[in-house]
Design a protein around this motif. Structure first.
Motif, PDB file in Angstrom:
ATOM      1  N   ASN A 156       6.909  -0.093  16.073  1.00 31.00           N
ATOM      2  CA  ASN A 156       7.543  -0.201  14.757  1.00 31.00           C
ATOM      3  C   ASN A 156       6.750  -1.137  13.845  1.00 31.00           C
ATOM      4  O   ASN A 156       6.575  -0.850  12.650  1.00 31.00           O
ATOM      5  N   SER A 157       6.254  -2.245  14.395  1.00 31.68           N
ATOM      6  CA  SER A 157       5.471  -3.189  13.594  1.00 31.68           C
ATOM      7  C   SER A 157       4.151  -2.574  13.154  1.00 31.68           C
ATOM      8  O   SER A 157       3.685  -2.826  12.034  1.00 31.68           O
ATOM      9  N   GLN A 158       3.540  -1.768  14.016  1.00 36.94           N
ATOM     10  CA  GLN A 158       2.307  -1.088  13.629  1.00 36.94           C
ATOM     11  C   GLN A 158       2.543  -0.142  12.452  1.00 36.94           C
ATOM     12  O   GLN A 158       1.737  -0.082  11.525  1.00 36.94           O
ATOM     13  N   ILE A 159       3.640   0.598  12.504  1.00 39.14           N
ATOM     14  CA  ILE A 159       3.977   1.499  11.399  1.00 39.14           C
ATOM     15  C   ILE A 159       4.215   0.699  10.125  1.00 39.14           C
ATOM     16  O   ILE A 159       3.787   1.091   9.032  1.00 39.14           O
ATOM     17  N   ASN A 160       4.884  -0.449  10.242  1.00 39.95           N
ATOM     18  CA  ASN A 160       5.123  -1.301   9.081  1.00 39.95           C
ATOM     19  C   ASN A 160       3.820  -1.840   8.513  1.00 39.95           C
ATOM     20  O   ASN A 160       3.625  -1.863   7.287  1.00 39.95           O
ATOM     21  N   ILE A 161       2.929  -2.299   9.374  1.00 34.76           N
ATOM     22  CA  ILE A 161       1.641  -2.829   8.916  1.00 34.76           C
ATOM     23  C   ILE A 161       0.841  -1.742   8.208  1.00 34.76           C
ATOM     24  O   ILE A 161       0.251  -1.969   7.146  1.00 34.76           O
ATOM     25  N   LEU A 162       0.810  -0.552   8.792  1.00 37.13           N
ATOM     26  CA  LEU A 162       0.075   0.554   8.193  1.00 37.13           C
ATOM     27  C   LEU A 162       0.644   0.905   6.821  1.00 37.13           C
ATOM     28  O   LEU A 162      -0.109   1.150   5.868  1.00 37.13           O
ATOM     29  N   THR A 163       1.962   0.899   6.708  1.00 36.21           N
ATOM     30  CA  THR A 163       2.604   1.188   5.419  1.00 36.21           C
ATOM     31  C   THR A 163       2.280   0.104   4.398  1.00 36.21           C
ATOM     32  O   THR A 163       1.980   0.400   3.236  1.00 36.21           O
ATOM     33  N   GLY A 164       2.331  -1.155   4.830  1.00 39.93           N
ATOM     34  CA  GLY A 164       2.039  -2.251   3.920  1.00 39.93           C
ATOM     35  C   GLY A 164       0.617  -2.233   3.405  1.00 39.93           C
ATOM     36  O   GLY A 164       0.359  -2.553   2.237  1.00 39.93           O
ATOM     37  N   LEU A 165      -0.334  -1.827   4.238  1.00 32.97           N
ATOM     38  CA  LEU A 165      -1.739  -1.815   3.846  1.00 32.97           C
ATOM     39  C   LEU A 165      -2.038  -0.802   2.754  1.00 32.97           C
ATOM     40  O   LEU A 165      -3.043  -0.927   2.050  1.00 32.97           O
ATOM     41  N   PHE A 166      -1.165   0.179   2.581  1.00 27.00           N
ATOM     42  CA  PHE A 166      -1.390   1.172   1.532  1.00 27.00           C
ATOM     43  C   PHE A 166      -1.245   0.562   0.146  1.00 27.00           C
ATOM     44  O   PHE A 166      -1.596   1.206  -0.847  1.00 27.00           O
ATOM     45  N   ALA A 167      -0.737  -0.672   0.068  1.00 27.10           N
ATOM     46  CA  ALA A 167      -0.671  -1.355  -1.224  1.00 27.10           C
ATOM     47  C   ALA A 167      -2.064  -1.625  -1.767  1.00 27.10           C
ATOM     48  O   ALA A 167      -2.225  -1.882  -2.967  1.00 27.10           O
ATOM     49  N   PHE A 168      -3.080  -1.571  -0.924  1.00 26.14           N
ATOM     50  CA  PHE A 168      -4.455  -1.711  -1.379  1.00 26.14           C
ATOM     51  C   PHE A 168      -4.889  -0.504  -2.214  1.00 26.14           C
ATOM     52  O   PHE A 168      -5.791  -0.614  -3.048  1.00 26.14           O
ATOM     53  N   PHE A 169      -4.265   0.632  -1.992  1.00 25.49           N
ATOM     54  CA  PHE A 169      -4.744   1.879  -2.582  1.00 25.49           C
ATOM     55  C   PHE A 169      -3.839   2.421  -3.684  1.00 25.49           C
ATOM     56  O   PHE A 169      -4.235   3.308  -4.419  1.00 25.49           O
ATOM     57  N   VAL A 170      -2.609   1.925  -3.770  1.00 22.69           N
ATOM     58  CA  VAL A 170      -1.691   2.366  -4.819  1.00 22.69           C
ATOM     59  C   VAL A 170      -1.142   1.137  -5.532  1.00 22.69           C
ATOM     60  O   VAL A 170      -1.097   0.041  -4.969  1.00 22.69           O
ATOM     61  N   GLU A 171      -0.731   1.313  -6.769  1.00 28.99           N
ATOM     62  CA  GLU A 171      -0.228   0.180  -7.538  1.00 28.99           C
ATOM     63  C   GLU A 171       1.113  -0.310  -6.996  1.00 28.99           C
ATOM     64  O   GLU A 171       1.402  -1.499  -7.022  1.00 28.99           O
ATOM     65  N   ASN A 172       1.932   0.607  -6.523  1.00 30.77           N
ATOM     66  CA  ASN A 172       3.245   0.240  -6.016  1.00 30.77           C
ATOM     67  C   ASN A 172       3.601   1.180  -4.869  1.00 30.77           C
ATOM     68  O   ASN A 172       3.728   2.392  -5.080  1.00 30.77           O
ATOM     69  N   ASN A 173       3.732   0.645  -3.682  1.00 31.89           N
ATOM     70  CA  ASN A 173       4.076   1.476  -2.518  1.00 31.89           C
ATOM     71  C   ASN A 173       5.540   1.307  -2.117  1.00 31.89           C
ATOM     72  O   ASN A 173       5.903   1.519  -0.962  1.00 31.89           O
ATOM     73  N   GLU A 174       6.379   0.906  -3.069  1.00 31.04           N
ATOM     74  CA  GLU A 174       7.802   0.697  -2.794  1.00 31.04           C
ATOM     75  C   GLU A 174       8.444   1.984  -2.291  1.00 31.04           C
ATOM     76  O   GLU A 174       9.233   1.978  -1.337  1.00 31.04           O
ATOM     77  N   GLY A 175       8.118   3.101  -2.940  1.00 26.88           N
ATOM     78  CA  GLY A 175       8.686   4.377  -2.515  1.00 26.88           C
ATOM     79  C   GLY A 175       8.269   4.743  -1.107  1.00 26.88           C
ATOM     80  O   GLY A 175       9.080   5.263  -0.320  1.00 26.88           O
ATOM     81  N   MET A 176       7.018   4.463  -0.770  1.00 25.48           N
ATOM     82  CA  MET A 176       6.525   4.750   0.575  1.00 25.48           C
ATOM     83  C   MET A 176       7.254   3.906   1.613  1.00 25.48           C
ATOM     84  O   MET A 176       7.601   4.395   2.697  1.00 25.48           O
ATOM     85  N   MET A 177       7.532   2.640   1.291  1.00 26.15           N
ATOM     86  CA  MET A 177       8.226   1.772   2.232  1.00 26.15           C
ATOM     87  C   MET A 177       9.669   2.233   2.440  1.00 26.15           C
ATOM     88  O   MET A 177      10.184   2.197   3.565  1.00 26.15           O
ATOM     89  N   ARG A 178      10.320   2.676   1.369  1.00 25.23           N
ATOM     90  CA  ARG A 178      11.686   3.173   1.499  1.00 25.23           C
ATOM     91  C   ARG A 178      11.713   4.448   2.341  1.00 25.23           C
ATOM     92  O   ARG A 178      12.596   4.627   3.186  1.00 25.23           O
ATOM     93  N   MET A 179      10.764   5.338   2.090  1.00 19.44           N
ATOM     94  CA  MET A 179      10.696   6.577   2.854  1.00 19.44           C
ATOM     95  C   MET A 179      10.420   6.293   4.323  1.00 19.44           C
ATOM     96  O   MET A 179      11.012   6.916   5.205  1.00 19.44           O
ATOM     97  N   LYS A 180       9.546   5.336   4.588  1.00 18.02           N
ATOM     98  CA  LYS A 180       9.239   4.965   5.972  1.00 18.02           C
ATOM     99  C   LYS A 180      10.468   4.459   6.693  1.00 18.02           C
ATOM    100  O   LYS A 180      10.726   4.834   7.847  1.00 18.02           O
ATOM    101  N   ARG A 181      11.277   3.634   6.034  1.00 10.02           N
ATOM    102  CA  ARG A 181      12.471   3.073   6.668  1.00 10.02           C
ATOM    103  C   ARG A 181      13.469   4.177   7.014  1.00 10.02           C
ATOM    104  O   ARG A 181      14.061   4.173   8.100  1.00 10.02           O
ATOM    105  N   VAL A 182      13.654   5.135   6.108  1.00 11.07           N
ATOM    106  CA  VAL A 182      14.561   6.247   6.378  1.00 11.07           C
ATOM    107  C   VAL A 182      14.042   7.088   7.537  1.00 11.07           C
ATOM    108  O   VAL A 182      14.810   7.490   8.422  1.00 11.07           O
TER     109      VAL A 182
END
Length: 264
Positions: A156-182
């Motif tokens: 689960n932490s690996q998935i979270n880290i991978l999701t968080g790192l996408f903030a390097f490539f997009v201005e706002n990855n809030e939607g991606m983090m919400r989708m990941k949690r669901v």
């Protein structure tokens, strides 16, 4: 250097301990969730003794242990990483003599230890008093499950880290983090055991890491999966842990090339 990483675990644990009162309400919320699902499944079962391989006692135990396991492996590493990338503080982390990603994993584990000791254990004890949860009596099952629970945290932490790192490539990855949690809650089996999914969707789940977080360990704990087959579950968890290191490493390598800091 090893002791430095252990200090990150200790510091995060102490930081969480300072705000422990906030988690007492979390125990109540989780107990309410478990109660709601318990009565819902009782209505679904009706007069039937078994559905999708789960008996009523197994389903009751599955619900309780799955939600309390979530209390342990849940963390906000994705949001922490994304915030540090957006405000530029990640640049300070990168010049320090340690692995940024490993530090995040240690901090997550420190939080997990706090949640395990002051959230999961007392929460499970309270739930056992409120609902007919049948815990296994074989100490081997408990030991195997604790090892699997640790790997649930890692995956689960690996998935979270991978999701968080996408903030390097997009201005706002809030939607991606919400989708990941669901996706994690739904496809890991916390909301509905994967055995109840349609055949085609259940087949897809076998090729994704989510089932290794909750569904498979909880199935072993409840006895739905015999303890003799636990080695296969542990092997699958190990496989996903090692496999997820690859996209994390590639993403981190690409992300560092995109990092630039302005100012002096």
């Amino acid at each position: 250097m090893t002791s430095a990483y252990l200090d990150f675990i200790r510091i995060r644990f102490l930081m969480m301990l300072a705000y422990r009162v906030n988690y007492y309400s979390g125990i109540v919320i989780y107990a309410i969730n478990i109660g709601a699902y318990y009565f819902l499944w009782l209505a679904i079962y009706g007069s039937q003794e078994s559905l999708a391989g789960f008996t009523v006692p197994q389903m009751t135990t599955y619900i309780a242990v799955s939600w309390m396991a979530r209390a342990f492996y849940f963390n906000n590493l994705d949001r922490e990483i994304a915030n540090e990338i957006r405000d530029g503080s990640v640049s300070v982390q990168l010049i320090r003599p340690y692995s940024y990603l490993l530090v995040k994993m240690m901090q997550g584990f420190g939080e997990g230890l706090f949640r395990f000791m002051l959230f999961m254990i007392p929460g499970l004890a309270i739930v056992c008093l409120l609902f007919p949860v049948k815990l296994p009596t074989d100490p081997v099952v408990w030991l195997v499950y604790l090892v699997m629970l640790f790997f649930s945290f890692l995956i689960n932490s690996q998935i979270n880290i991978l999701t968080g790192l996408f903030a390097f490539f997009v201005e706002n990855n809030e939607g991606m983090m919400r989708m990941k949690r669901v996706m994690v809650d739904l496809f890991s089996g916390v909301v509905v055991p994967i055995a109840f999914f349609p055949g085609w969707l259940s087949g897809i789940m076998q090729w994704l890491p989510f089932q290794a977080i909750t569904y498979l360990p909880s199935s072993v704990f409840t006895g739905r999966t015999p303890i003799g087959e636990a080695a296969g579950v542990f092997g699958l968890q190990t496989f996903w842990f090692l496999l997820l290191l690859v996209p994390i490493g590639l993403t981190w390598r690409a992300a560092r090339k995109r990092l630039f800091v302005q100012g002096g």
